[in-house]
Design a protein around this motif. Sequence first.
Motif, short mmCIF file in Angstrom:
data_model
loop_
_atom_site.label_atom_id
_atom_site.label_comp_id
_atom_site.label_asym_id
_atom_site.label_seq_id
_atom_site.Cartn_x
_atom_site.Cartn_y
_atom_site.Cartn_z
N LEU A 37 41.38 -91.54 47.32
CA LEU A 37 40.98 -90.29 46.66
C LEU A 37 40.48 -90.58 45.25
O LEU A 37 41.04 -91.39 44.52
N CYS A 38 39.42 -89.89 44.87
CA CYS A 38 38.93 -89.95 43.50
C CYS A 38 39.95 -89.23 42.61
O CYS A 38 40.43 -88.16 42.97
N ASP A 39 40.28 -89.84 41.48
CA ASP A 39 41.31 -89.26 40.61
C ASP A 39 40.86 -87.97 39.93
O ASP A 39 41.66 -87.26 39.35
N ARG A 40 39.60 -87.68 39.96
CA ARG A 40 39.17 -86.43 39.32
C ARG A 40 38.92 -85.31 40.34
O ARG A 40 39.56 -84.27 40.27
N CYS A 41 38.02 -85.54 41.28
CA CYS A 41 37.69 -84.45 42.23
C CYS A 41 38.60 -84.44 43.45
O CYS A 41 38.62 -83.46 44.19
N GLY A 42 39.31 -85.53 43.66
CA GLY A 42 40.25 -85.56 44.78
C GLY A 42 39.60 -85.76 46.15
O GLY A 42 40.27 -85.62 47.17
N LEU B 274 37.31 -93.35 39.67
CA LEU B 274 36.44 -92.20 39.89
C LEU B 274 35.34 -92.49 40.90
O LEU B 274 34.82 -93.61 40.98
N CYS B 275 34.95 -91.46 41.65
CA CYS B 275 33.79 -91.57 42.52
C CYS B 275 32.54 -91.59 41.62
O CYS B 275 32.62 -91.26 40.44
N LYS B 276 31.42 -91.97 42.21
CA LYS B 276 30.22 -92.13 41.37
C LYS B 276 29.76 -90.82 40.76
O LYS B 276 29.24 -90.79 39.64
N GLU B 277 29.98 -89.76 41.47
CA GLU B 277 29.55 -88.46 40.97
C GLU B 277 30.35 -88.09 39.72
O GLU B 277 29.79 -87.68 38.71
N CYS B 278 31.67 -88.26 39.77
CA CYS B 278 32.51 -87.92 38.62
C CYS B 278 32.30 -88.90 37.48
O CYS B 278 32.28 -88.54 36.31
N PHE B 279 32.10 -90.16 37.83
CA PHE B 279 31.90 -91.20 36.84
C PHE B 279 30.65 -90.88 36.01
O PHE B 279 30.65 -90.95 34.80
#
Length: 204
Positions: A173-178, A194-199
């Motif tokens: 899981l991405c730590d921001r968007c889950g 983080l996933c690339k989108e959140c990063f």
Amino acid sequence: MELSDSFKAEDFKKCADFHGHICPGLAIGYRFSKKAMDWLRENRADDEEVVAIIETNACGADAVQVLTGCTFGKGNLIFRDYGKHVLTLLSRKSGDGVRVSLKNGALAIDEEHQQLMGKIRKGDATDAEKERFQELHLRRSREVMEKAEETLFDVRKVHEALPPKAKIEPSKLCDRCGEPTMSTKLAAQDGMMLCKECFRREGV
Ligand SMILES: [Zn+2]
Ligand SMILES: [Zn+2]
């Protein structure tokens, strides 16, 4: 409009169905896919997996997917954003293959066609102009279909080592968007993964 004989081959119809229309780009994609596959048929063992590298994501890329069976979903279609009418087909194992590229001057510049295309893009073409454009667009597609291979393409043997197939990684899981994300695609930032989108958003 009467469908010209040039467009009547079953495999071309499949490409046009998949792509949604007939256009010069699709015709180029059809011709270079056929050329590359003929070359491979003569020069390689049948059971080797083929990988396609395309240098355009425009219309012709759809013909490549239909005819070569190399698709994004199977991971055997590689897109390089070079904006060129070039198709390379390689054996994944040996890295040997063929590169087929559109020749300089293969197709004469059609001023009227280009002018009308510009007008349509801008949204200020009349109905008559749109009709004329379609006519020229099909004429050009037909020209591509009918031209002799050797006047259309440069063909050469190439060798390129390919990376092994990407492994399927378990998701984390991405730590921001889950959202579940392939673990190798997560990147560390401020102690989070983080996933690339959140990063990207964080970075702005
Ligand atoms: Zn198209
Ligand atoms: Zn995220």
